[in-house]
Design a protein around this motif. Structure first.
Motif, PDB file in Angstrom:
ATOM      1  N   LYS A 164       0.867   5.481  -0.409  1.00 28.07           N
ATOM      2  CA  LYS A 164       0.017   6.667  -0.404  1.00 28.07           C
ATOM      3  C   LYS A 164       0.868   7.926  -0.247  1.00 28.07           C
ATOM      4  CE  LYS A 164      -4.074   8.720   1.779  1.00 28.07           C
ATOM      5  NZ  LYS A 164      -5.136   8.548   2.798  1.00 28.07           N
TER       6      LYS A 164
ATOM      7  N   TYR B 287       0.857  -1.180   0.000  1.00 30.71           N
ATOM      8  CA  TYR B 287       0.000   0.000   0.000  1.00 30.71           C
ATOM      9  C   TYR B 287       0.893   1.231   0.000  1.00 30.71           C
ATOM     10  CZ  TYR B 287      -3.419   3.508   1.474  1.00 30.71           C
ATOM     11  OH  TYR B 287      -4.208   4.623   1.552  1.00 30.71           O
TER      12      TYR B 287
ATOM     13  N   CYS C  71      -6.741   9.318 -12.652  1.00 31.72           N
ATOM     14  CA  CYS C  71      -5.319   9.631 -12.807  1.00 31.72           C
ATOM     15  C   CYS C  71      -5.112  10.687 -13.895  1.00 31.72           C
ATOM     16  CB  CYS C  71      -4.526   8.377 -13.161  1.00 31.72           C
ATOM     17  SG  CYS C  71      -4.450   7.159 -11.824  1.00 31.72           S
TER      18      CYS C  71
ATOM     19  N   ASN D  68      -4.877   5.045  -7.896  1.00 31.51           N
ATOM     20  CA  ASN D  68      -5.952   6.015  -7.696  1.00 31.51           C
ATOM     21  C   ASN D  68      -5.380   7.423  -7.529  1.00 31.51           C
ATOM     22  OD1 ASN D  68      -7.892   3.895  -7.562  1.00 31.51           O
ATOM     23  ND2 ASN D  68      -7.386   3.565  -5.411  1.00 31.51           N
ATOM     24  N   ASP D  69      -5.908   8.376  -8.302  1.00 33.76           N
ATOM     25  CA  ASP D  69      -5.543   9.792  -8.139  1.00 33.76           C
ATOM     26  C   ASP D  69      -4.039  10.022  -8.258  1.00 33.76           C
ATOM     27  OD1 ASP D  69      -8.261  10.872  -7.399  1.00 33.76           O
ATOM     28  OD2 ASP D  69      -8.001   9.398  -5.801  1.00 33.76           O
ATOM     29  N   CYS D  70      -3.415   9.336  -9.187  1.00 32.51           N
ATOM     30  CA  CYS D  70      -1.972   9.445  -9.392  1.00 32.51           C
ATOM     31  C   CYS D  70      -1.659  10.302 -10.621  1.00 32.51           C
ATOM     32  CB  CYS D  70      -1.346   8.068  -9.556  1.00 32.51           C
ATOM     33  SG  CYS D  70      -1.426   7.031  -8.063  1.00 32.51           S
TER      34      CYS D  70
ATOM     35  N   GLU E  14      -2.006   5.375  -4.111  1.00 29.54           N
ATOM     36  CA  GLU E  14      -2.957   6.472  -4.029  1.00 29.54           C
ATOM     37  C   GLU E  14      -2.219   7.812  -3.950  1.00 29.54           C
ATOM     38  OE1 GLU E  14      -5.576   5.786  -0.732  1.00 29.54           O
ATOM     39  OE2 GLU E  14      -6.737   4.264  -1.802  1.00 29.54           O
ATOM     40  N   ASN E  15      -2.653   8.746  -4.789  1.00 35.65           N
ATOM     41  CA  ASN E  15      -2.112  10.107  -4.777  1.00 35.65           C
ATOM     42  C   ASN E  15      -0.587  10.112  -4.856  1.00 35.65           C
ATOM     43  OD1 ASN E  15      -2.468  12.937  -4.704  1.00 35.65           O
ATOM     44  ND2 ASN E  15      -1.994  12.974  -2.517  1.00 35.65           N
TER      45      ASN E  15
END
Length: 385
Positions: free
Chosen positions: A247, A245, A331, A307-309, A282-283
């Motif tokens: 982030k 994971y 993204c 996600n949201d990269c 994420e991000n």
């Protein structure tokens, strides 16, 4: 009865002693942190101390600049590298252990570390072509934090500077470039590891490597709020494991310092030591790397979500994926993506949901690629909204 009570008291006293949580500062082990003295020995002592007690403690890195790195010219000793390096901290078989920096804590490799191929007789650069592998000629700077066969380890709030701008380069070593250990954080066969608020930059190889062979139970490796930039080969190499994971992390500018070694990617997901699966990013940023922003082309990897990269290719493709189950949501992708998984099923196809594709320059540099998307005819790729 008295003998029994004495025996029970001794047993419980030993058990309590084994469970005591200990906190030490690195200066307890003799470190200066003055930006001049080499503190390698203090970090070695700290690692030995906590390894012997099996962890269950905390090492605090006080504010300061700690010069690290040690190499020995071995002169061709049997089974030794020409320049044999030492890891700064080898954390082995520990549980419940953390390394935490005070604000302003920095480890910086000393100037003049050697990396690549050198003569074991003269110590001078060994000029050779690619695919050269002979340990007797290797110059190895080593790994900064090496976490091996451990559980419940946290590293946080520390800057690690590999100082690759001041490395003395030898000839190529390995298939291409200089493929010898000089990595900020190496996680090997370990579970429940967290790297948080780390700034890991300018290493001669990778910012961080995650290499776990066994995939069950899941690894629970977390990288949060951290930066892995200006490293020479990769920001992150994930070469084995289940459940990573990530982030709020940056994997930018790989190979944009003194030298680079292929692949030169922001993140390389390449199953070499074991299968790779169940990654969530994420991000995160994958920007301005010499090689690809993200590459997943070799080995048995699957089921990773982004996600949201932001992916921003300037000298190579932004994304290159040929493995099943890769999904991108919300993204921003500047520059070109290549390939996709040639999927026999909808489930495993490469998918993009609510993403933006744009030819957007980066600091005046045009994005890489002739097309926004080059799928090369693979089946079942999905672009939704």
């Amino acid at each position: 009865m008295k003998l029994l009570l004495i025996g029970l008291f001794s047993f419980f006293a030993s058990a309590v002693h084994a469970q005591n949580f200990e906190q030490k500062t690195i200066k307890f082990f003799g470190a200066k942190g003055n930006g001049k003295t080499n503190d390698q020995a203090a970090f070695n002592k700290a690692a030995d101390y906590f390894n012997k007690r099996g962890g269950n403690g905390k090492l605090v890195i006080s504010k300061g600049v700690y010069i690290v790195g040690k190499q020995t010219f071995t002169g061709g000793q049997l089974n030794k590298a020409a320049y044999e390096g030492e890891d700064v901290m080898r954390i082995i078989n520990v549980q419940n252990f953390s390394i935490t920096g005070e604000n302003g804590a920095k480890l910086q490799y000393q100037n003049g570390m050697r990396m690549g191929s050198f003569s074991p007789v003269t110590g001078k650069e060994n000029k050779n072509g690619n695919n050269f592998v002979n340990r007797a000629y290797a110059a190895i700077p080593g790994v900064c934090f090496y976490i091996i066969n451990s559980t419940g380890v946290t590293i946080s709030n520390i800057e690690l500077d590999g100082n690759n701008q001041n490395i003395i380069l030898g000839g190529t070593y390995g298939d291409v470039g200089r493929q010898v250990p000089h990595t900020g954080i190496f996680i090997l066969n370990s579970k429940n590891v967290l790297a948080d608020n780390m700034n890991v930059h300018h290493f001669g190889l990778d910012g961080i490597i995650v290499s776990n062979k066994k995939s069950d139970p899941p690894d629970s490796i977390q990288l949060t709020n951290s930066s892995f930039e200006y490293n020479s080969r990769q920001g992150l190499s994930w070469v084995g494991g289940n459940q990573l994971y990530v982030k709020n992390c940056k994997f930018n500018h790989t190979g944009k310092s003194k030298f680079n070694s292929p692949p030169g990617a922001g993140v390389d997901i390449e199953a070499e030591k074991g299968s790779v699966k169940n990654g969530i990013f994420e991000n995160c940023e994958f920007t301005d790397n010499t090689g690809l922003g993200l590459v997943a082309n070799n080995g048995n990897s699957a089921d990773c979500t982004f996600n949201d990269c932001t992916f921003w290719g300037t000298t190579s493709w932004s994304i290159w994926v040929t493995k099943p189950g890769y999904t991108f949501r919300h993204c921003n992708i500047y520059g070109s993506i290549a390939h996709g998984y040639n999927s026999p099923t909808d489930k495993d196809a490469t998918k993009f949901y609510d993403c933006t594709f744009e030819d957007k320059p980066y600091n005046g540099k045009a994005p890489y690629g002739n097309f926004l998307v080059e799928t090369n005819g693979v089946n079942r790729m999905l672009f939704s909204n």
